[in-house]
Structure formats: C-alpha cells, structure tokens
Design a protein around this motif. Sequence first.
Motif, PDB file in Angstrom:
ATOM      1  N   ARG A   1       0.895  -1.146   0.029  1.00  0.00           N
ATOM      2  CA  ARG A   1      -0.115   0.171   0.057  1.00  0.00           C
ATOM      3  C   ARG A   1       0.817   1.257   0.171  1.00  0.00           C
ATOM      4  NH1 ARG A   1      -5.350  -0.805   1.180  1.00  0.00           N
ATOM      5  NH2 ARG A   1      -5.744   1.252   2.250  1.00  0.00           N
ATOM      6  N   CYS A   2       0.378   2.424  -0.658  1.00  0.00           N
ATOM      7  CA  CYS A   2       1.010   3.416  -0.719  1.00  0.00           C
ATOM      8  C   CYS A   2       0.655   4.611   0.313  1.00  0.00           C
ATOM      9  CB  CYS A   2       1.075   4.206  -2.090  1.00  0.00           C
ATOM     10  SG  CYS A   2       1.511   5.911  -1.956  1.00  0.00           S
ATOM     11  N   THR A   3       1.544   4.904   1.081  1.00  0.00           N
ATOM     12  CA  THR A   3       1.126   5.911   2.231  1.00  0.00           C
ATOM     13  C   THR A   3       1.830   7.372   1.733  1.00  0.00           C
ATOM     14  OG1 THR A   3       1.261   4.553   4.084  1.00  0.00           O
ATOM     15  CG2 THR A   3       1.427   6.706   4.751  1.00  0.00           C
ATOM     16  N   SER A   4       0.936   8.104   1.190  1.00  0.00           N
ATOM     17  CA  SER A   4       1.444   9.408   0.550  1.00  0.00           C
ATOM     18  C   SER A   4       1.746  10.499   1.543  1.00  0.00           C
ATOM     19  CB  SER A   4       0.290   9.861  -0.550  1.00  0.00           C
ATOM     20  OG  SER A   4      -0.732  10.722   0.330  1.00  0.00           O
ATOM     21  N   SER A   5       2.402  11.331   1.128  1.00  0.00           N
ATOM     22  CA  SER A   5       2.862  12.414   1.858  1.00  0.00           C
ATOM     23  C   SER A   5       1.712  13.516   2.282  1.00  0.00           C
ATOM     24  CB  SER A   5       4.077  13.374   1.490  1.00  0.00           C
ATOM     25  OG  SER A   5       3.834  13.912   0.254  1.00  0.00           O
ATOM     26  N   VAL A   6       0.454  13.164   1.263  1.00  0.00           N
ATOM     27  CA  VAL A   6      -0.614  14.337   1.179  1.00  0.00           C
ATOM     28  C   VAL A   6      -1.468  14.163   2.298  1.00  0.00           C
ATOM     29  CG1 VAL A   6      -2.389  15.164  -0.323  1.00  0.00           C
ATOM     30  CG2 VAL A   6      -0.509  14.208  -1.356  1.00  0.00           C
ATOM     31  N   GLU A   7      -1.628  15.127   2.954  1.00  0.00           N
ATOM     32  CA  GLU A   7      -2.407  15.105   4.243  1.00  0.00           C
ATOM     33  C   GLU A   7      -3.808  16.013   4.066  1.00  0.00           C
ATOM     34  OE1 GLU A   7      -0.317  16.296   7.738  1.00  0.00           O
ATOM     35  OE2 GLU A   7       1.277  14.594   7.634  1.00  0.00           O
ATOM     36  N   VAL A   8      -4.716  15.422   4.928  1.00  0.00           N
ATOM     37  CA  VAL A   8      -6.108  16.356   5.045  1.00  0.00           C
ATOM     38  C   VAL A   8      -6.392  16.488   6.614  1.00  0.00           C
ATOM     39  CG1 VAL A   8      -8.593  16.408   4.418  1.00  0.00           C
ATOM     40  CG2 VAL A   8      -7.082  15.534   2.616  1.00  0.00           C
ATOM     41  N   GLY A   9      -6.078  17.624   6.987  1.00  0.00           N
ATOM     42  CA  GLY A   9      -6.100  17.852   8.217  1.00  0.00           C
ATOM     43  C   GLY A   9      -7.500  18.076   8.968  1.00  0.00           C
ATOM     44  N   GLU A  10      -7.416  17.349  10.269  1.00  0.00           N
ATOM     45  CA  GLU A  10      -8.985  17.127  10.672  1.00  0.00           C
ATOM     46  C   GLU A  10      -9.502  18.443  11.049  1.00  0.00           C
ATOM     47  OE1 GLU A  10      -6.963  13.672  11.114  1.00  0.00           O
ATOM     48  OE2 GLU A  10      -6.128  15.315  12.042  1.00  0.00           O
ATOM     49  N   MET A  11      -8.878  19.471  11.039  1.00  0.00           N
ATOM     50  CA  MET A  11      -9.495  21.150  11.297  1.00  0.00           C
ATOM     51  C   MET A  11      -9.481  21.807  10.222  1.00  0.00           C
ATOM     52  SD  MET A  11     -11.035  20.866  14.282  1.00  0.00           S
ATOM     53  CE  MET A  11     -11.036  22.502  14.585  1.00  0.00           C
ATOM     54  N   GLU A  12      -8.995  21.174   8.858  1.00  0.00           N
ATOM     55  CA  GLU A  12      -8.768  21.984   7.900  1.00  0.00           C
ATOM     56  C   GLU A  12     -10.281  22.150   7.007  1.00  0.00           C
ATOM     57  OE1 GLU A  12      -5.484  22.083   3.954  1.00  0.00           O
ATOM     58  OE2 GLU A  12      -5.589  20.234   5.284  1.00  0.00           O
ATOM     59  N   VAL A  13     -10.603  23.433   6.487  1.00  0.00           N
ATOM     60  CA  VAL A  13     -11.621  23.786   5.772  1.00  0.00           C
ATOM     61  C   VAL A  13     -11.224  23.523   4.330  1.00  0.00           C
ATOM     62  CG1 VAL A  13     -13.413  25.530   5.157  1.00  0.00           C
ATOM     63  CG2 VAL A  13     -12.601  25.335   7.468  1.00  0.00           C
ATOM     64  N   LEU A  14     -11.832  22.492   3.723  1.00  0.00           N
ATOM     65  CA  LEU A  14     -11.651  22.346   2.072  1.00  0.00           C
ATOM     66  C   LEU A  14     -12.752  22.288   1.610  1.00  0.00           C
ATOM     67  CD1 LEU A  14      -8.816  19.601   2.090  1.00  0.00           C
ATOM     68  CD2 LEU A  14      -8.398  21.989   1.675  1.00  0.00           C
ATOM     69  N   SER A  15     -13.001  22.724   0.226  1.00  0.00           N
ATOM     70  CA  SER A  15     -13.997  22.682  -0.613  1.00  0.00           C
ATOM     71  C   SER A  15     -13.968  21.261  -1.200  1.00  0.00           C
ATOM     72  CB  SER A  15     -13.833  23.695  -1.896  1.00  0.00           C
ATOM     73  OG  SER A  15     -12.786  23.445  -2.618  1.00  0.00           O
ATOM     74  N   ASP A  16     -15.085  20.786  -2.008  1.00  0.00           N
ATOM     75  CA  ASP A  16     -14.896  19.553  -2.503  1.00  0.00           C
ATOM     76  C   ASP A  16     -13.771  19.545  -3.796  1.00  0.00           C
ATOM     77  OD1 ASP A  16     -17.328  18.832  -1.427  1.00  0.00           O
ATOM     78  OD2 ASP A  16     -18.640  19.601  -3.080  1.00  0.00           O
ATOM     79  N   ASP A  17     -13.897  20.783  -4.457  1.00  0.00           N
ATOM     80  CA  ASP A  17     -12.623  20.630  -5.430  1.00  0.00           C
ATOM     81  C   ASP A  17     -11.286  20.469  -4.855  1.00  0.00           C
ATOM     82  OD1 ASP A  17     -14.354  20.646  -7.504  1.00  0.00           O
ATOM     83  OD2 ASP A  17     -14.330  22.834  -7.748  1.00  0.00           O
ATOM     84  N   GLU A  18     -11.243  21.425  -3.802  1.00  0.00           N
ATOM     85  CA  GLU A  18      -9.814  21.179  -2.867  1.00  0.00           C
ATOM     86  C   GLU A  18      -9.285  19.853  -2.604  1.00  0.00           C
ATOM     87  OE1 GLU A  18      -9.440  26.075  -1.567  1.00  0.00           O
ATOM     88  OE2 GLU A  18     -10.766  24.414  -0.410  1.00  0.00           O
ATOM     89  N   TYR A  19     -10.445  19.396  -1.845  1.00  0.00           N
ATOM     90  CA  TYR A  19     -10.419  17.659  -1.335  1.00  0.00           C
ATOM     91  C   TYR A  19      -9.939  16.831  -2.368  1.00  0.00           C
ATOM     92  CZ  TYR A  19     -11.558  13.775   1.320  1.00  0.00           C
ATOM     93  OH  TYR A  19     -11.813  12.441   2.057  1.00  0.00           O
ATOM     94  N   ALA A  20     -10.555  16.945  -3.519  1.00  0.00           N
ATOM     95  CA  ALA A  20     -10.614  16.123  -4.640  1.00  0.00           C
ATOM     96  C   ALA A  20      -8.907  16.356  -5.237  1.00  0.00           C
ATOM     97  CB  ALA A  20     -11.477  16.353  -5.838  1.00  0.00           C
ATOM     98  N   ASP A  21      -8.284  17.457  -5.232  1.00  0.00           N
ATOM     99  CA  ASP A  21      -7.028  17.607  -5.563  1.00  0.00           C
ATOM    100  C   ASP A  21      -5.879  17.016  -4.886  1.00  0.00           C
ATOM    101  OD1 ASP A  21      -5.458  19.249  -7.540  1.00  0.00           O
ATOM    102  OD2 ASP A  21      -4.659  20.222  -6.019  1.00  0.00           O
TER     103      ASP A  21
END
Length: 486
Positions: free
Chosen positions: A127-147
């Motif tokens: 499995r690949c563990t990327s370096s890309v994170e989505v912070g628990e308290m980070e506000v993201l739009s759908d497009d930003e999340y998909a990116d």
Amino acid sequence: MIKRPAIFSALALALAAPSYAAAAPNEEPITFEPSSGEQVDAFSGTLTVPMNRNDPESGTTELAYVRFPATTDTPGNPIVYLSGGPGGSGIGTAKGPRFPLFMAMRQHGDVIAFDQRGTGQSEKPARCTSSVEVGEMEVLSDDEYADRYRQATRECAAFWKAEGVDLRGFTTAESARDLSDLRKHLGAEKISLWAISYGSHLAMASIAAIPDDLDRVIMASAEGLDQTVKLPARTLAYFGRLQAAVDAQPEARKLYPDIMGLITRVHAKLDAQPMTITVPTRDGGTFDFLMQKRNLQEFSSGMIADPQIAAIMLMMYRQLDEGDTALATFVLQRFWTPGEPIVMSAMTTAMDRASGITPGRLKAFEEQVPASPIGGYLNFPMPQILGELEDIDLGPDFRDGPFGDTPVLLLTGTLDGRTYPEGQSEAVAGLNNVTQIIVENAGHNLFMTTPDVGQAMHAFMRGEDVGTDRITVETPDLSKLPDLGG
C-alpha cells in the motif's frame, strides 16, 4: 485458515469427498475455519499468471484461492466466487456470514473462494502511504479535497513504478483473463461465476471476453461495465425509496417525516458553520475534528448500501440537526485515524480508474451532482482522479456491453444504495438469457437476507425455472439503531 499435516487432511478428504476432489496443481489439503468456529476440509491453491499480458516483460503475479470440494457424486462445473470492492477477498468472504451459502453451493460443484489479483492472500503490491494530508480541522471545498487525492494518486503512481509494479496489470480486463487461466488450472471445461458488486463488473467483463469458458453466472447488486461511477440522480431516487420505507413504519415516520428536508437543513448549517467534534481515542486522549458538509456526505456514501446501516445515517443527521454529536463521534472513533495521510491500494485505485467512464456518463454525473444528497462521493475518488493514470484506461470498447447468450441470474435489492435497480437492469440489457429477481426491501448485501434467495440460486444452478421474479424480505426497523458493538 489453519493448516494441518497433509496426510491427515488428505485421508479425511478421501473418505468424505467424491473421487474428483483430488488436488489440482499447487494445491494442498487444509482445514478451513470460518469466523463461526466451524471446520471444513478444503484445498488451498495458487496459480501464477502474467502481470500484463500485453507486455511479456512485465513478469508474473501469484493468485490464491480455497477450493471446497463438491458434495455430490455428479458435480457440475466449478463455481468461482468473485468478491466486491474492488479489493475484497473471496477467501475472507468465505470466512464470514456467507460461509453457510458457500457450503450449500457445493451441491452443484466445487466452490472456489478466489482472491482476485492484488487482494487477500494473492500477491499484492505494498500500500502507498502518500505525503498528502487532509487535516482534521482544515476547511476544504470539494474541489480542493479532490485535488489532494489527485496529488496522492500521482505520488503513489511514482511509488509503485519505483517498486516495479506495472499498474497496467491491475485492470478488470486482466482479471477476466485470470479466470480463464484458473479454469485451465482446475482442469475444468467451463466455470460458473458467483459474484456481487464489483465482482459482477468482473463477471460481465468475463462474459464479454471469455464467454466460451463460462457455464452460468449469478450476480447480485450488479455494476455494469460503464457503471464504475454511479449517477447522482439515481442516488436521489434511492432516497425517495428510503423515504417510502420509512413512511411504512409509524415510529420511523415520526422521526423522519422528510429525509431530504433534514439532510438539506443539516448541510446548510454545516456550510454556514462547520461543527467541531472532540473525539476520544483508545489511549485516553482526544482529537478535534471539524465536521463539514463534505465529510458528512462521504460518511453517508458508505452507509446507504443496506437499510440497517442507513438507519445509523438517518439518526446521525437527526442528532446533528439537534446539536447532538454522539453518533458522529462514534463513526469518527471507528473509521478515522487522526494525522494519517492519504493511503492508497494499487488494486483498488487502478481497477476503478482503468474501467473509467464514458464522456456522456461523465457529463451526466457532473450535471447531477448538485442535487444529490451525497454529492459526488459515492464512488470517490472516481471520477475525480480521471485525469490521472490515463495510460491504464481500458477505453470505450471495454465499457460497451456485455452481449451474448450466457445464462445469468441477477438479484437486485430495492433498497440498495450503491448499485441502483435502474442501473442493474441497464447493465445486462445486452444479454438475452437473463433471469432477474427483484428482492423487495433488501440492500446491497442481499445473499443472506432470506432463504428464498438461496433457493432461487440453487434452482438456477440446476437449470430450472426459479419460479418467481420477486422476493420480499422484511425491512429492518428504521427507527432503531442496529447493534453497534463495543
């Protein structure tokens, strides 16, 4: 699965099973133990297949299976179980609640719990563990999340390439050819397929690619060759059927007189002000999670498959509407790991991306997303990563069909929130020997909902008329939560 001295297992099989139960190449006798604690004699086997049949330099991969010998002196063709996902394990499924059905199907022939390439006990890339994170308290739009997922996909593709993994081998087309090789390995003239969800996608690809290898095909909760991404308008229609099921139960109707109104209201609140939830951890600590609309949509996309789980979703929305975070906290405790970056599986990522989507369906998806209660999250991260891994796309010819005369039994649940009834009928429209049974009030995982389903499967395998086009099961009490354990 527990191994035991081969001489004892071989003796037990020789005494208890017909003579045709002799081991195939690379098989050894085992005692198979499901989660129920029962034990049954079986064979554990492997076969080696090309990784990418279009590239002789791509090497090979090893596939694993467990074979349960038939319980009749006149067995039919082997029956190969194809798990869903993509990424599910056939061997793992046989250990779970469907074990009795695996055993019952042996009255027709050997039953093969098959681990598709890259799954279960078959050889699979790390499995690949990327370096890309989505912070628990980070506000993201759908497009930003998909990116973020597109970034992770690019990073993981580079990781797998460096590891020598040929992602062109992780396609449904290659898996269909694996089934032909499995048939030859078993020494069978033909095989029958027993499939669910993504497994039905593979079954339909096999009907298209290797029809002469196939005897009969049972499919439940079918996903067509151009249905990797489901249409949001059909998700909306599913919620209409869920409301009708709620309305038929007085207590549930009191709680949820307007499901869409409830969902719309909660989403609007979260859009205006995301909700901070403090989540206890097993080590006695806590973490904070900022619940946004996209989070709730993504969680819900995994909860609408079956009505008893949809009851959890409904109660979670009701609680959040009242400012209560108890169920949301429960979900986060069990399904969210704080601080974890995006992790990807080569098989799951590549199989869905390779199957792809036609331009017309993509256009419909994009137009319909705004009206769907779960937005574009049912099959996330597809089609959001469609611009990545373009070299593994199987192309429009793969997504056309299947066609032909292969006998098919299709079982369709009316409260299936993942593969919708309208789509299932469309998926088999090119086949002219289909028996479809509508299972009223059943969801996605319908095999064990009623003995009537098993009886229809047995009749079909015997070549008999299944006797009905509709089976009704009792809808679970949608006003109550199922047993959540712990």
